[in-house]
Design an enzyme around this catalytic site. Structure first.
Site, mmCIF file in Angstrom:
data_model
loop_
_atom_site.group_PDB
_atom_site.id
_atom_site.type_symbol
_atom_site.label_atom_id
_atom_site.label_comp_id
_atom_site.label_asym_id
_atom_site.label_seq_id
_atom_site.Cartn_x
_atom_site.Cartn_y
_atom_site.Cartn_z
ATOM 1 N N ASN A 217 -4.198 -4.905 18.213
ATOM 2 C CA ASN A 217 -4.194 -3.617 17.518
ATOM 3 C C ASN A 217 -5.631 -3.167 17.299
ATOM 4 O OD1 ASN A 217 -5.137 -4.479 14.805
ATOM 5 N ND2 ASN A 217 -3.296 -5.755 14.956
ATOM 6 N N PHE A 330 -3.093 -4.703 1.888
ATOM 7 C CA PHE A 330 -3.407 -3.373 2.407
ATOM 8 C C PHE A 330 -2.146 -2.770 3.004
ATOM 9 C CE2 PHE A 330 -8.096 -2.877 2.498
ATOM 10 C CZ PHE A 330 -8.407 -4.075 1.877
ATOM 11 N N LYS A 344 5.596 -2.343 -1.385
ATOM 12 C CA LYS A 344 4.900 -3.550 -0.887
ATOM 13 C C LYS A 344 4.394 -4.405 -2.050
ATOM 14 C CE LYS A 344 1.713 -4.981 2.716
ATOM 15 N NZ LYS A 344 1.034 -4.609 3.951
#
Ligand SMILES: Cc1cc2nc3c(=O)[nH]c(=O)nc-3n(C[C@H](O)[C@H](O)[C@H](O)COP(=O)(O)O)c2cc1C
Length: 406
Positions: A217, A330, A344
């Site tokens: 990525n 994050f 999250k």
């Protein structure tokens, strides 16, 4: 001699005060007095032009320290003065700072004692510019300011008003109180993570398809590297576990380089055992090819599909075994950023989610800048667009404040 300057300040924090060739140079004397009153050890370093506005003897007397005004001082008294000054600085303050020194700092020039020391120091740089309004507004000056801000320098913006040259506008040296606040804030940060055992993960992971191809990525790893470096500077004992990046090991950080999510999982979970604070900024690949080929796959043998299997969820595993640790994660989102970050936060037992708006063109992954919201149990803090270095400082501020409450 002033009684304030005769006491022993051996263990006092040290501000190296750079003074440049401005009319406002005399105000550096007032700044010095205020810092000395705070119990700070001040070491003045002056450009040649500054010495035309204020005498080194004045600074010598106010600081009770030798004043550096030349690279070529007597080597018997100061063998490599710019390096020793650079190392002694807890904060490097330049007030007032000319347009000329701003330009030199932005381009890394080092042709006098002040700019050489500034280039050599690891200390935070606080800059209070002062100049004529047109010099201030000039595109070259504004460009240099942006470069310095992006590198993490703290700019104490000049005030607006009547200038020494008779013009009216921005360019006056900021109020001394504002400069002192900026210096005190930096000194307060200096060791607010002292002794904290910290684990930072960073970068992407590469999941091999065959020996030359991989799924990866676009994470650059910069944010994690900057956090590791900033935390180490503030006294933390930092282990950085990073996937492949082109970045150099941060100074003072134990850096372990891995390639795949499985490797990152093994190294990070081991370091987790003893960590008190974890910042998980790595963009760990969720999947990996189930059976990577041992040989490079030939063009003509290209498979029509690559079977994928799930990688370990490192952060979820850390959250499940959290104990007394502080966990920071994050989230890269393009919509409903805060709502997703809150999910999250709860799902992985995190204390802070740095919610990154990657939907804004030019920001996020490959860029040096971010727009983020800090989402925690206490609420949300939307930060303005800032460099990744500045963001690292914000996150360490949050951690430092949390450590102080414990
Ligand atoms: C009277 C006078 C006042 C000055 N004031 C400023 C000022 O406020 N800000 C500035 O950037 N330059 C100012 N300058 C120009 C700088 O002194 C000049 O650019 C010099 O080369 C700066 O040297 P330094 O940056 O090494 O200190 C002034 C010059 C003179 C003669």
């Amino acid at each position: 001699m002033d009684s304030e300057i005769t006491e022993d300040r051996g263990s006092a924090p040290t501000v190296v005060l750079g003074i440049t060739g401005c009319i406002a140079a005399y105000k550096a004397c007032e700044l010095t007095r205020a810092l000395v009153r705070d119990g700070v050890r001040v070491k003045a370093v002056m450009t040649e032009a500054a010495t035309r506005f204020v005498g080194p003897l004045t600074l010598r007397t106010l600081t009770n320290e030798p004043v550096a005004a030349s690279l070529w001082d007597d080597p018997a008294t100061a063998p490599v003065h710019h390096i020793s000054l650079a190392e002694e600085a807890d904060v490097f303050l330049i007030a007032p700072c000319t347009a000329n020194v701003l330009a030199k700092l932005a381009t890394g020039r080092a042709d006098d004692i002040l700019t050489t020391t500034a280039l050599a120091t690891e200390a935070p740089l606080v800059i209070a510019p002062a100049m004529n309004v047109h010099m201030w507004r000039d595109e070259a000056t504004q460009f240099n300011l942006r470069v310095l801000r992006d590198r993490g320098a703290i700019i104490v913006e000049p005030a607006t008003g009547e200038l020494a040259c008779g013009d009216v506008g921005e360019g006056r040296l900021a109020e001394l109180g504002d400069i002192l606040d900026a210096v005190r804030a930096e000194l307060g940060r200096v060791k607010d993570l002292a002794g904290v055992r910290m684990l930072v993960t960073a970068g992407p992971t590469y999941e091999p398809i065959d020996p030359v191809r991989f799924i990866g990525n676009r994470s650059s790893g910069k944010t994690g590297f900057y956090i590791a470096e900033e935390a180490a500077r503030r006294g933390a004992d930092v282990t950085l576990v990073t996937g492949p990046t082109h970045l150099r090991d941060p100074f003072g950080v134990h850096t372990v380089r891995v390639t795949t999510a499985v490797e990152m999982h093994a190294v990070a979970m081991e370091a987790y055992e003893t960590a008190q604070v974890v910042v998980a900024s790595a963009a760990v690949s969720d999947f990996r090819p189930a059976v990577p080929s041992a040989e490079k796959t030939k063009k003509e043998d290209a498979p029509s599909a690559v079977e994928l299997v799930r990688n370990p969820d490192i952060l979820a595993e850390m959250g499940a075994a959290k104990g007394e640790r502080t966990l920071v994660g994050f989230a890269a989102e393009t919509s409903e950023i805060v709502a997703h970050a809150r999910e999250k936060l709860a799902a992985k037992s995190l204390d802070l989610v740095v919610a990154n708006d990657v939907g804004v063109a030019g920001l996020g992954f490959a860029s040096d800048r971010n727009v983020v919201t800090l989402v925690s149990g206490e609420g949300e803090k939307q930060l303005s667009e800032m460099s990744k270095r500045a963001l690292a400082r914000e996150i360490c501020d949050w951690l430092g404040a949390r450590q102080a409450r414990r």
